[in-house]
Scaffold this motif. Structure first.
Motif, short mmCIF file in Angstrom:
data_model
loop_
_atom_site.label_atom_id
_atom_site.label_comp_id
_atom_site.label_asym_id
_atom_site.label_seq_id
_atom_site.Cartn_x
_atom_site.Cartn_y
_atom_site.Cartn_z
N SER A 1 15.27 33.32 27.23
CA SER A 1 15.35 32.56 25.98
C SER A 1 14.95 33.42 24.79
O SER A 1 15.51 33.28 23.69
N THR B 1 23.90 26.51 24.24
CA THR B 1 22.78 27.38 23.85
C THR B 1 23.11 28.20 22.61
O THR B 1 22.29 28.33 21.69
N TYR C 1 12.32 25.95 26.59
CA TYR C 1 13.16 27.08 26.22
C TYR C 1 14.11 26.79 25.06
O TYR C 1 14.29 27.65 24.19
#
Length: 429
Positions: free
Chosen positions: A136, A277, A61
């Motif tokens: 994702s 992220t 991901y």
């Protein structure tokens, strides 16, 4: 820039936190209805599912986010379709093995033959992997509000289901707990799939033959192998320590104590993961704009390390202030001492996670495998040497894992600095 990153991190955190809050309520519900030993069995089964899921989610991901964020619109379709094909093949292989050995696996995990647990776990694994993959893609398109809305709907429906089960009463079992998790994963993943399909970002079934590219699959798999192995080693070590603990006298009780304490630590970990992220997406987008600069911006890294340290310290203080009250939610028999000890892992986890994302951005994925191997060996060595002397060895070994990870990452950072390859990148930090 700092404000935007913080806002996006908070948005992604809120979307991630909603299902975790539901799972937290579910764990409180199960801990109060199940015995400590049965809750420990449930925690071990769930840990096994997480081990298989993390082998994909923690490896592929981040690469999906990197590839989609830095690709043109046409290339995005290729990435989405081909990665779906890779994940589907992985899932079919794993689930075929699980189905054939359902009775043996249940006997090995919880000491009794209950194939229904494994069957439910297979479906739970599929929709959990699918949900992470779709999330994702949405992160890559910066559709963070959509993730939040869908998570809110799924979480609300799951809370209603938990309330109905609690109201109706009856026997509460491990299978019931896993089925509730399956219900959430199904609603959440299907909703995200339909949204992406409507915005034509997910053309897997409609144009798979057009977008299938064997060269891309080969390149993506080769790039993923170090991360897959690293994620598998990471997930397997944490699962293996729990399994070793479960076979000792009163082992399932210790696993239950660890799992209950970890529920609170996970909330802060989610914030740190959301931050890293967003940083990865920003660094990947930056590198696609400026092809001549293959290094991440030092400003982004400085922001990430600063926020990570601040989040960790604040979380540790809050946990230590209210640990007694927090543990009482799960009923009697759960000691606040376990939670206080485990909270210190947040500092090392946050720094290790940012180093991890930086390696992905720089394309040095093999470093992740080395870090996981060294940290995993250190964790198992520490646990096996201390478990007979210290009842809290499983907690100490968890902290030791991320401490060693930070030290190994720092070693590689210093190594590249003095070698000169990444001197520019490191000096910008």
């Amino acid at each position: 820039m700092k404000i935007k990153i913080l806002q996006q991190s908070l948005s992604l955190l809120f979307a991630t936190l909603l299902p975790k809050l539901v799972f937290f309520l579910l764990n409180v519900f199960l801990a109060r209805y199940l015995s400590v030993q049965n809750y420990g069995q449930y925690a071990l089964v769930r840990s096994t599912i997480n081990m298989l899921d993390n082998s994909i989610s923690s490896s592929m991901y981040p690469l999906v986010i990197k590839e989609v964020s830095s690709s043109s619109q046409e290339e995005k379709q290729k990435v989405v379709s081909n990665v779906f094909f890779i994940i589907l093949i992985f899932f079919l292989i794993v689930c075929f093995f699980l189905y054939l050995n359902a009775s043996k696996i249940s006997l090995y995990l919880i000491g009794e033959v209950n194939p229904d647990i494994i069957i439910v776990s297979i479906f739970l694994l599929f929709f959990t992997i699918l949900n992470g993959y779709l999330t994702s893609i949405l992160v890559s398109y910066e559709k963070l509000k959509i993730i939040t809305r869908i998570s809110l709907i799924s979480a609300s429906l799951t809370c209603i289901l938990i309330f109905l089960i609690w109201t109706i009463g009856g026997d509460v079992s491990i299978t019931i707990g896993l089925s509730i998790l399956l219900f959430f994963a199904f609603i959440d993943s299907i909703s995200k799939f339909l949204y992406l399909f409507r915005m034509k970002a997910l053309m897997v079934f409609k144009s798979f033959c057009i977008w299938f590219d064997i060269s891309f699959v080969a390149r993506f798999v080769l790039a993923s192998i170090p991360m897959i192995l690293a994620s598998f080693v990471n997930a397997w070590v944490f699962w293996f320590i729990r399994k070793l603990e479960s076979v000792t006298e009163g082992g399932f009780e210790i696993v239950a104590y660890f799992d209950v304490s970890f529920q609170y630590i996970l909330i802060s970990m989610l914030f740190l993961n959301s931050l890293s992220t967003i940083i990865l997406s920003k660094m990947s987008s930056l590198s696609s704009v400026n092809k001549n600069n293959k290094y991440p911006s030092g400003n982004y890294l400085f922001i990430a390390f600063s926020f990570s340290f601040a989040i960790s310290i604040v979380s540790i203080i809050i946990i230590h202030m209210f640990s007694t009250y927090l543990m009482q939610l799960f009923g009697t028999g759960y000691d606040a001492e376990h939670l206080d000890l485990l909270s210190f892992v947040l500092i090392f986890y946050g720094f290790a996670l940012i180093f991890n994302r930086m390696c992905v951005s720089l394309g040095k994925n093999w470093i992740l495998l080395i870090v996981s191997l060294i940290s995993g060996i250190g964790m198992i060595f520490y646990y096996t040497k201390n478990r007979e002397l210290n009842q809290l060895a499983i907690f100490d070994s968890f902290i030791a894992y991320y401490l060693v990870s930070c030290l190994v990452f720092i070693f590689f950072a210093i190594y590249y600095y003095y070698r000169g390859d990444n001197e520019k990148a490191l000096r910008n930090i």
